[in-house]
Design a protein around this motif. Structure first.
Motif: not given
Length: 196
Positions: A1-7, A11-21, A161-166
């Motif tokens: 449920m916490g993840l669903r609320r967070w999604r 205030l959650c920006r699209p970049t926050d969601l992309a960063e989590a994925w 390294g790829a994660r950090r670049l993205v």
């Protein structure tokens, strides 16, 4: 449920969601793909090195070399006594080739020899020339394990390294949007008579 609320958080920006994925994908790659890469690399390296070890053991022959004296061009006792016992000095030695013909040459024994008449083990090829000792199966396995560990660590490093670049690109994009929003919203903030 916490993840669903967070999604669905406004205030959650699209970049926050992309960063989590991106973080989730990198974690999965580090936990599963990196060890699999290490295992495959180690197994392939082990198979190759075991073949090399068997080939070397078939082609290289052990012989006993007998010290005849110091190596030509090197006077006996030219090093200080304190360093002489730690250094392996080349000696003139005689040994037999696999076909039984005698050979003579300059060799560096594994341990310091006591002088003329001392014997030590030497490895030769089919022609009787000195070569390095053959690789053992255990040594091949150790090298393969190290190669597998190195491949796993390298794969994990590439994923991180790829994660950090993205993430860096996402943060830059996030700050660029924020700068544009600030530029549109408030160049007149705080000034009197600016109708704000």
């Amino acid at each position: 449920m916490g993840l669903r609320r967070w999604r669905h958080n406004p205030l959650c920006r699209p970049t926050d969601l992309a960063e989590a994925w991106v973080a989730l994908v990198a974690l999965l790659l580090i936990c599963f793909a990196a060890p699999a890469t290490g295992w495959v690399c180690g197994a392939l390296t082990d198979a190759s090195l075991q073949r090399t070890a068997r080939l070397q053991q078939a082609e290289r022959h052990a012989a006993t070399a007998t010290v005849l004296g110091t190596a030509p061009g090197r006077p006996a006792g030219d090093a200080e006594p304190a360093t002489r016992h730690r250094m392996r000095e080349p000696v003139l030695a005689r040994w037999a080739a696999p076909d039984g013909t005698p050979r003579t040459g300059t060799l560096t024994p594994v341990r310091n020899t006591t002088g003329p008449g001392a014997s030590f083990r030497v490895w030769t090829d089919d022609r009787g020339r000195p070569v390095n000792p053959p690789m053992t199966a255990d040594s091949a396995r150790e090298h393969a394990v190290l190669a597998g560990i190195g491949a796993a660590v390298g794969a994990a490093g590439v994923a991180e390294g790829a994660r950090r670049l993205v993430v860096r690109q996402l943060v830059r994009r996030r700050y660029a949007r924020l700068d544009r929003a600030w530029a549109q919203a408030g160049p007149d903030w705080g000034r009197t008579g600016a109708d704000s």
